[in-house]
Design an enzyme around this catalytic site. Structure first.
Site, short mmCIF file in Angstrom:
data_model
loop_
_atom_site.label_atom_id
_atom_site.label_comp_id
_atom_site.label_asym_id
_atom_site.label_seq_id
_atom_site.Cartn_x
_atom_site.Cartn_y
_atom_site.Cartn_z
N TYR A 113 0.83 -1.21 0.00
CA TYR A 113 0.00 0.00 0.00
C TYR A 113 0.86 1.26 0.00
O TYR A 113 0.69 2.15 -0.81
CB TYR A 113 -0.89 0.07 1.25
CG TYR A 113 -1.70 -1.15 1.61
CD1 TYR A 113 -2.13 -2.05 0.64
CD2 TYR A 113 -2.08 -1.37 2.93
CE1 TYR A 113 -2.91 -3.15 1.00
CE2 TYR A 113 -2.86 -2.46 3.30
CZ TYR A 113 -3.27 -3.35 2.33
OH TYR A 113 -4.03 -4.43 2.69
N GLU A 115 -7.40 -5.49 9.07
CA GLU A 115 -6.12 -5.17 9.71
C GLU A 115 -6.35 -4.57 11.09
O GLU A 115 -5.69 -4.94 12.06
CB GLU A 115 -5.35 -4.19 8.82
CG GLU A 115 -3.99 -3.84 9.40
CD GLU A 115 -3.04 -3.24 8.36
OE1 GLU A 115 -3.35 -3.26 7.15
OE2 GLU A 115 -1.98 -2.76 8.77
N GLU A 164 -1.62 8.92 15.40
CA GLU A 164 -2.48 10.06 15.07
C GLU A 164 -3.68 9.59 14.26
O GLU A 164 -4.82 10.04 14.47
CB GLU A 164 -1.70 11.12 14.28
CG GLU A 164 -0.67 11.89 15.10
CD GLU A 164 0.58 11.08 15.40
OE1 GLU A 164 0.85 10.07 14.69
OE2 GLU A 164 1.30 11.42 16.36
C1 LIG Z 1 8.36 -1.36 10.21
C2 LIG Z 1 7.29 -0.92 9.28
C3 LIG Z 1 6.61 -1.87 8.53
C4 LIG Z 1 5.64 -1.49 7.62
N1 LIG Z 1 5.05 -2.45 6.83
C5 LIG Z 1 4.21 -2.06 5.83
C6 LIG Z 1 3.73 -3.01 4.88
O1 LIG Z 1 4.01 -4.20 4.98
N2 LIG Z 1 2.98 -2.55 3.85
C7 LIG Z 1 2.64 -1.23 3.70
O2 LIG Z 1 1.95 -0.90 2.75
N3 LIG Z 1 3.08 -0.31 4.60
C8 LIG Z 1 3.85 -0.70 5.65
N4 LIG Z 1 4.33 0.24 6.53
C9 LIG Z 1 4.02 1.65 6.32
C10 LIG Z 1 3.13 2.27 7.35
O3 LIG Z 1 1.80 1.80 7.24
C11 LIG Z 1 3.24 3.77 7.14
O4 LIG Z 1 4.57 4.15 7.49
C12 LIG Z 1 2.25 4.54 7.96
O5 LIG Z 1 0.96 4.33 7.50
C13 LIG Z 1 2.56 6.06 7.94
O6 LIG Z 1 2.75 6.51 6.65
P1 LIG Z 1 4.03 7.41 6.27
O7 LIG Z 1 5.25 6.67 6.73
O8 LIG Z 1 3.93 7.74 4.82
O9 LIG Z 1 3.90 8.71 7.14
P2 LIG Z 1 2.93 9.94 6.86
O10 LIG Z 1 1.58 9.45 6.48
O11 LIG Z 1 3.63 10.86 5.92
O12 LIG Z 1 2.84 10.57 8.29
C14 LIG Z 1 3.85 11.46 8.80
C15 LIG Z 1 3.36 11.97 10.14
O13 LIG Z 1 2.17 12.76 9.95
C16 LIG Z 1 1.10 12.24 10.75
N5 LIG Z 1 -0.17 12.34 10.02
C17 LIG Z 1 -0.44 11.91 8.77
N6 LIG Z 1 -1.74 12.14 8.46
C18 LIG Z 1 -2.30 12.71 9.55
C19 LIG Z 1 -3.61 13.18 9.88
N7 LIG Z 1 -4.60 13.10 8.99
N8 LIG Z 1 -3.84 13.70 11.09
C20 LIG Z 1 -2.84 13.79 12.01
N9 LIG Z 1 -1.58 13.39 11.76
C21 LIG Z 1 -1.30 12.84 10.56
C22 LIG Z 1 1.44 10.79 10.99
O14 LIG Z 1 0.83 10.30 12.16
C23 LIG Z 1 2.97 10.86 11.13
O15 LIG Z 1 3.33 11.26 12.42
C24 LIG Z 1 5.29 -0.12 7.49
C25 LIG Z 1 5.94 0.83 8.27
C26 LIG Z 1 6.93 0.46 9.16
C27 LIG Z 1 7.63 1.51 9.95
#
Ligand SMILES: Cc1cc2nc3c(=O)[nH]c(=O)nc-3n(C[C@H](O)[C@H](O)[C@H](O)COP(=O)(O)OP(=O)(O)OC[C@H]3O[C@@H](n4cnc5c(N)ncnc54)[C@H](O)[C@@H]3O)c2cc1C
Length: 389
Positions: free
Chosen positions: A125, A240, A371
Site C-alpha cells: 500500500y 487489519e 495520530e
Molecule cells: C516497520 C514498518 C513496517 C511497515 N510495513 C508495511 C507493509 O508491509 N505494507 C505497507 O503498505 N506499509 C507498511 N508500513 C508503512 C506504514 O503503514 C506507514 O509508514 C504509515 O501508514 C505512515 O505513513 P508514512 O510513513 O507515509 O507517514 P505519513 O503518512 O507521511 O505521516 C507522517 C506523520 O504525519 C502524521 N499524520 C499523517 N496524516 C495525519 C492526519 N490526517 N492527522 C494527524 N496526523 C497525521 C502521521 O501520524 C505521522 O506522524 C510499514 C511501516 C513500518 C515503519
C-alpha cells in the site's frame, strides 16, 4: 463480568502451548532478531500442518471454526513463546479479503496453499509520498490487451523477500477523485520487473522498498472491480484494524521481573526490592492489563458477529503508546546499562529492554500511526468531525 476465557479456550491454550514446546526451533528468536525478518517458515509450516493458519475460519473454508476467545488464547501463546508472526498476521488480512471479495478462481488458487502454510502475502500500500493518506497512491496499472502493466514504487513492503505475492494498490484512473481510480492486484513477487531492496528499521525489523518496472499481470490477478480498489481496501483495512496486532511488552515485563529477582546490587540487595523498580514494573503491568482487556473487547465484538473497527484502533493505539512510555521507563530504571543491546556482554535483561525501546517507537507507525488511530476513534467512535479527507 467474566474476565476468563472459558474452559474451551483454556484447553485450546494448553494444546497450543504443548505444540509450541515441540515445534519452536531453538534458534527461532535469535534468528528473527539477527535477520529482522519476523517470519519463521519452520513454525509457519508446522502451524499449517496443524490447521492453525486460519483456525477461526469455518471448516468448509479450511479452518477449524475456533471462536474469538480461543483465537485470543492462541495469540497469547504465540506471543509468549516469541514466535515471529508478521507473515501470519499480514497474510491472514489478504486471505480474508480474497475470501470476502475474490473470484472463485482466486479462492481456489490462493487459499489452499495459504492455509497449508506454503505461501505468505505482502501488503503493498505505502509509497514514498503516501502512507497515512493511502488513497493517494501513484503506482500505475495500465491495461494492455487482456492484462495490465504496472509501473511504480512501494515503500515498507514488509516480508516481500519471503512472500509469493504482494497485494498491490494501484492507480488505474488518474482523472477522477483519488478514491475512485484505484485497483487492487495480487502481483507475483518473482515476476520480471519486480525489484526488492532491503530497508532496515531502527526497531530492528527488516522491511523493503519494492520497485515495479513494466510488470505484466493477467487480469485474473485483479481483486475487485477496475477502479473499485478502495472498496477492497476498506475491507482489508478493517481486517487489519480488527486484527492480529501483538505486543511484546508482557514478555519483556516477565523477563525484567525475572532479571530483577535474580540480580543483586553491590550492596547485596536484590534489584526487585527497590521500591522505585517495583513501582515501574507495577505501572507497566497495569498498562499490559489494560491492553489485554482492550484486546479482549475486540474478541468480544468479534464473538457477537461484528467487526471490531474502532475497538481495534483503541487497542492498537493504547498498546503502542503505553509500550513506548513503559520501554522508556525501563531503560531509565536500568541506568546507562539500559542501552546495552541484546548479544552484547553483560546486557541487563539480555538486552531485550533496549530492543523493546527501539521497537516500541516503530509500533506507533505501522498498521496506521497513532495520530490516524486517534482520528478514527474521534470520528467513527465519538462522532467528532473528521480531520482527514
Ligand atoms: C516497520 C514498518 C513496517 C511497515 N510495513 C508495511 C507493509 O508491509 N505494507 C505497507 O503498505 N506499509 C507498511 N508500513 C508503512 C506504514 O503503514 C506507514 O509508514 C504509515 O501508514 C505512515 O505513513 P508514512 O510513513 O507515509 O507517514 P505519513 O503518512 O507521511 O505521516 C507522517 C506523520 O504525519 C502524521 N499524520 C499523517 N496524516 C495525519 C492526519 N490526517 N492527522 C494527524 N496526523 C497525521 C502521521 O501520524 C505521522 O506522524 C510499514 C511501516 C513500518 C515503519
Amino acid at each position: 463480568m467474566e474476565f476468563r476465557l472459558g474452559a474451551k479456550s483454556d484447553s485450546f491454550r494448553e494444546e497450543v502451548r504443548t505444540f509450541l514446546r515441540d515445534h519452536v526451533p531453538a534458534d527461532m528468536v535469535e534468528r528473527a532478531h539477527d535477520t529482522g525478518t519476523n517470519h519463521d517458515w519452520r513454525v509457519h509450516r508446522a502451524l499449517g500442518e496443524q490447521g492453525w493458519i486460519a483456525a477461526s475460519w469455518p471448516e468448509e473454508y479450511g479452518g477449524q471454526g475456533r471462536d474469538p476467545f480461543e483465537m485470543t488464547a492462541m495469540r497469547d501463546e504465540l506471543r509468549l513463546a516469541g514466535v515471529p508472526t508478521d507473515g501470519l498476521g499480514q497474510s491472514v488480512i489478504v486471505a480474508r479479503t480474497i475470501r470476502a471479495v475474490g473470484t472463485e478462481e482466486q479462492k481456489q488458487r490462493f487459499l489452499p496453499p495459504f492455509l497449508k502454510g506454503e505461501i505468505i502475502f505482502a501488503l503493498g500500500y505505502t509509497e514514498p509520498d503516501s502512507g497515512s493518506d493511502v488513497a493517494a497512491a501513484k503506482t500505475r496499472a495500465v491495461r494492455d490487451g487482456d492484462g495490465w502493466v504496472i509501473e511504480g514504487q512501494k515503500m515498507f513492503t514488509t516480508l516481500a523477500h519471503e512472500a509469493a505475492y504482494v497485494f498491490l494498490l494501484t492507480r488505474t484512473n488518474p482523472d477522477v477523485p483519488k478514491h475512485r481510480g484505484l485497483t487492487m492486484f495480487l502481483v507475483p513477487l518473482d515476476a520480471p520487473g519486480v525489484e526488492i531492496h532491503p530497508v532496515h528499521t531502527m526497531g530492528g525489523e527488516r522491511t523493503n522498498a519494492t520497485f515495479y518496472s513494466g510488470v505484466r499481470v493477467p487480469d485474473a490477478l485483479r481483486v475487485g472491480e477496475v477502479d473499485g480498489g478502495w472498496d477492497v481496501m476498506t475491507v482489508a483495512l478493517t481486517f487489519e484494524r480488527g486484527g492480529f496486532a501483538l505486543s511484546e511488552a508482557d514478555r519483556v515485563w516477565q523477563q525484567t521481573v525475572d532479571w530483577a529477582e535474580g540480580t543483586r546490587r553491590p550492596d547485596g540487595t536484590r534489584v526487585i526490592d527497590d521500591p522505585l523498580v517495583r513501582e515501574r514494573l507495577a505501572n507497566m503491568r497495569i498498562n499490559d492489563e489494560v491492553a489485554r482487556l482492550l484486546a479482549l473487547r475486540c474478541s468480544y465484538v468479534a464473538a457477537t458477529g461484528a467487526m471490531p473497527g474502532v475497538e481495534g484502533s483503541m487497542h492498537k493505539l493504547f498498546y503502542a503508546e503505553a509500550m513506548t512510555a513503559d520501554a522508556a521507563e525501563l531503560v531509565d530504571m536500568l541506568g546507562v546499562d539500559g542501552v546495552v543491546a541484546h548479544g552484547e556482554l553483560d546486557a541487563p535483561v539480555d538486552g531485550w529492554v533496549e530492543h523493546l525501546y527501539r521497537h516500541a517507537a516503530v509500533t506507533t507507525i505501522y498498521g496506521g500511526t497513532s495520530e490516524v488511530q486517534r482520528d478514527i476513534i474521534a470520528s467513527r467512535g465519538l462522532g467528532l468531525p473528521r480531520s482527514r479527507r
